[in-house]
Design a protein around this motif. Structure first.
Motif, PDB file in Angstrom:
ATOM      1  N   GLN A  54      -7.214   6.724   4.584  1.00 57.76           N
ATOM      2  CA  GLN A  54      -8.070   7.624   5.346  1.00 57.76           C
ATOM      3  C   GLN A  54      -8.083   9.037   4.778  1.00 57.76           C
ATOM      4  O   GLN A  54      -8.858   9.882   5.239  1.00 57.76           O
ATOM      5  CB  GLN A  54      -7.619   7.663   6.816  1.00 57.76           C
ATOM      6  CG  GLN A  54      -7.679   6.311   7.504  1.00 57.76           C
ATOM      7  CD  GLN A  54      -9.056   5.680   7.433  1.00 57.76           C
ATOM      8  OE1 GLN A  54     -10.067   6.335   7.687  1.00 57.76           O
ATOM      9  NE2 GLN A  54      -9.099   4.397   7.063  1.00 57.76           N
ATOM     10  N   VAL A  55      -7.217   9.304   3.793  1.00 57.23           N
ATOM     11  CA  VAL A  55      -7.128  10.652   3.225  1.00 57.23           C
ATOM     12  C   VAL A  55      -8.082  10.782   2.042  1.00 57.23           C
ATOM     13  O   VAL A  55      -8.020  10.004   1.089  1.00 57.23           O
ATOM     14  CB  VAL A  55      -5.685  10.958   2.768  1.00 57.23           C
ATOM     15  CG1 VAL A  55      -5.634  12.294   2.016  1.00 57.23           C
ATOM     16  CG2 VAL A  55      -4.754  10.993   3.984  1.00 57.23           C
TER      17      VAL A  55
ATOM     18  N   ARG B  43       0.852  -1.187   0.000  1.00 58.60           N
ATOM     19  CA  ARG B  43       0.000   0.000   0.000  1.00 58.60           C
ATOM     20  C   ARG B  43       0.884   1.232   0.000  1.00 58.60           C
ATOM     21  O   ARG B  43       1.801   1.358   0.818  1.00 58.60           O
ATOM     22  CB  ARG B  43      -0.917  -0.005   1.218  1.00 58.60           C
ATOM     23  CG  ARG B  43      -1.759   1.257   1.364  1.00 58.60           C
ATOM     24  CD  ARG B  43      -2.815   1.080   2.422  1.00 58.60           C
ATOM     25  NE  ARG B  43      -3.976   0.388   1.866  1.00 58.60           N
ATOM     26  CZ  ARG B  43      -4.905  -0.192   2.609  1.00 58.60           C
ATOM     27  NH1 ARG B  43      -4.800  -0.192   3.931  1.00 58.60           N
ATOM     28  NH2 ARG B  43      -5.935  -0.786   2.045  1.00 58.60           N
ATOM     29  N   HIS B  44       0.615   2.137  -0.930  1.00 63.68           N
ATOM     30  CA  HIS B  44       1.439   3.334  -1.087  1.00 63.68           C
ATOM     31  C   HIS B  44       0.687   4.620  -0.735  1.00 63.68           C
ATOM     32  O   HIS B  44       1.179   5.710  -1.039  1.00 63.68           O
ATOM     33  CB  HIS B  44       1.949   3.422  -2.533  1.00 63.68           C
ATOM     34  CG  HIS B  44       2.812   2.268  -2.938  1.00 63.68           C
ATOM     35  ND1 HIS B  44       4.138   2.143  -2.553  1.00 63.68           N
ATOM     36  CD2 HIS B  44       2.540   1.167  -3.684  1.00 63.68           C
ATOM     37  CE1 HIS B  44       4.645   1.035  -3.049  1.00 63.68           C
ATOM     38  NE2 HIS B  44       3.694   0.415  -3.741  1.00 63.68           N
ATOM     39  N   HIS B  45      -0.488   4.487  -0.146  1.00 66.68           N
ATOM     40  CA  HIS B  45      -1.227   5.695   0.206  1.00 66.68           C
ATOM     41  C   HIS B  45      -1.948   5.461   1.528  1.00 66.68           C
ATOM     42  O   HIS B  45      -2.084   4.334   2.006  1.00 66.68           O
ATOM     43  CB  HIS B  45      -2.241   6.038  -0.889  1.00 66.68           C
ATOM     44  CG  HIS B  45      -3.483   5.200  -0.858  1.00 66.68           C
ATOM     45  ND1 HIS B  45      -3.481   3.846  -1.149  1.00 66.68           N
ATOM     46  CD2 HIS B  45      -4.784   5.509  -0.559  1.00 66.68           C
ATOM     47  CE1 HIS B  45      -4.705   3.363  -1.045  1.00 66.68           C
ATOM     48  NE2 HIS B  45      -5.514   4.339  -0.675  1.00 66.68           N
ATOM     49  N   ASP B  46      -2.402   6.563   2.113  1.00 68.12           N
ATOM     50  CA  ASP B  46      -3.186   6.510   3.338  1.00 68.12           C
ATOM     51  C   ASP B  46      -4.659   6.428   2.961  1.00 68.12           C
ATOM     52  O   ASP B  46      -5.224   7.398   2.422  1.00 68.12           O
ATOM     53  CB  ASP B  46      -2.927   7.757   4.175  1.00 68.12           C
ATOM     54  CG  ASP B  46      -3.672   7.745   5.511  1.00 68.12           C
ATOM     55  OD1 ASP B  46      -4.535   6.859   5.711  1.00 68.12           O
ATOM     56  OD2 ASP B  46      -3.399   8.633   6.340  1.00 68.12           O
TER      57      ASP B  46
END
Length: 356
Positions: free
Chosen positions: A15-16, A10-13
């Motif tokens: 929750q954003v 996973r390369h992103h959050d």
């Protein structure tokens, strides 16, 4: 049973979330579950699979007994294929100056579709019979591209809506001149949810000949469909789709997503939620002194004008786009996964930046 092993990271959050585009959102969990359900084993390629066959039944339930769906990869592809299908080589399409086919498709309808766009300035993104008449002439003039189609967008690029009666008037006017009507429905679900009517009420019931049916902005991973309503209006759709590089070999994975959205009410739930979040956002920003909402908030987008420097500071906290940077106009879009907390945090940040 353990889930399949993967080396992906996973390369992103997750929750954003921001307000840049409903294309930023991921796929709805029910759509992802449908994709997994369609996986495994072999199915006939290029649309001869069971999922695409079942999609036809579902589409006819929404758009009438003559409707036929042709799944494609994306919205630009849907529009180009649909417009090619209803124009001759010398044909032209009348559309609003703000139309997606004119502004945001890299010239694809003209370069790839080989047609001419005849644009009309509008105050709110909507065409009327009177505005159409600004370009609806010269059918026998060999020096002018022949107007053959009127293309409208529902909901429009400015977040406004046509009523069913307004679309009926456009269809009657276009048909009286021998023209066909295309509806760009990349956000057709948001329009139906806001109007609180079935999609058929402002498509096949009022005379639309062909439409681009959106899926991606409504919770699909990828995929749209060209829906032919008036079979007499088009010919050789299969050939056009292939020629336009929009024929998916593993089409079941496009069709099953549209099935997941349309078979019951997921499409409507997603659209209603996005619209409600846009209303919440509009109500919040109206309370911020110095912010002007430019158009009626009728779907899932809010267009506003505020000081340029405020927008630039706010963009460092939330993703969104300028619509007209020189005029200080921005666009804020809500999605099926936008939360009340997202909206309230954005409104609070806006008020902070306006107060600086």
């Amino acid at each position: 049973m353990n889930p399949p092993r993967t080396d992906a990271r996973r390369h992103h959050d997750p929750q954003v979330r921001g307000f840049a585009s409903d294309n930023y959102a991921g796929a709805h969990p029910e759509v992802m579950a449908a994709l997994a359900l369609a996986n495994g084993g072999h199915q006939v390629a290029y649309g001869e699979d069971d999922y695409t066959e079942n999609l036809q039944r579902i589409v006819r339930g929404h758009f009438g007994p003559t409707a036929e769906a042709f799944p494609v990869f994306n919205g630009t592809g849907a529009n180009v294929v649909a417009l090619q299908a209803v124009t001759d080589r010398w044909g032209a399409v009348i559309c609003a100056e703000s139309a997606h086919i004119n502004v945001d498709e890299g010239g694809a309808p003209e370069r790839m579709g080989g047609l001419k766009l005849l644009t009309v300035p509008t105050p709110d993104g909507k065409l009327t019979p009177e505005l159409i008449d600004r370009q609806a002439y010269g059918w026998e003039d060999e020096h002018r591209a022949m107007p053959q189609v009127v293309s409208i967008t529902q909901s429009t690029e400015l977040g406004t809506l046509y009523t069913p009666d307004e679309i009926r008037a456009i269809c009657e006017h276009a048909h009286a001149h021998g023209m066909k009507v295309h509806l760009d429905g990349s956000r057709i679900a948001n329009a139906a949810a806001s109007l609180n009517v079935p999609m058929r009420t402002f498509t096949n019931a009022v005379g639309v000949d062909i439409l681009s049916l959106g899926g991606t902005k409504n919770g699909a991973l990828f995929g749209e469909a060209v829906v032919v309503i008036n079979q007499d209006a088009v010919s050789h759709m299969k050939h056009l789709r292939k020629l336009s590089m929009q024929l998916a070999s593993k089409m079941r994975f496009v069709s099953v997503q549209l099935e997941a959205l349309l078979a019951k009410d997921l499409w409507l739930r997603n659209a209603r939620h996005a619209n409600e979040m846009a209303q919440r956002l509009a109500e919040g920003v109206r309370a911020a002194h110095g912010v002007e909402i430019l158009y009626p908030v009728q779907a899932n987008g809010v267009f506003a004008k505020l000081p340029h420097e405020v927008s630039e500071r706010l963009q460092k906290r939330f993703r969104f786009y300028f619509w007209d940077e020189s005029a200080g106009v921005v666009r804020w879009m809500c999605s099926f996964d936008t939360t009340e907390e997202d909206v309230d945090a954005f409104v609070a940040a806006l008020k902070e930046e306006m107060a600086r």
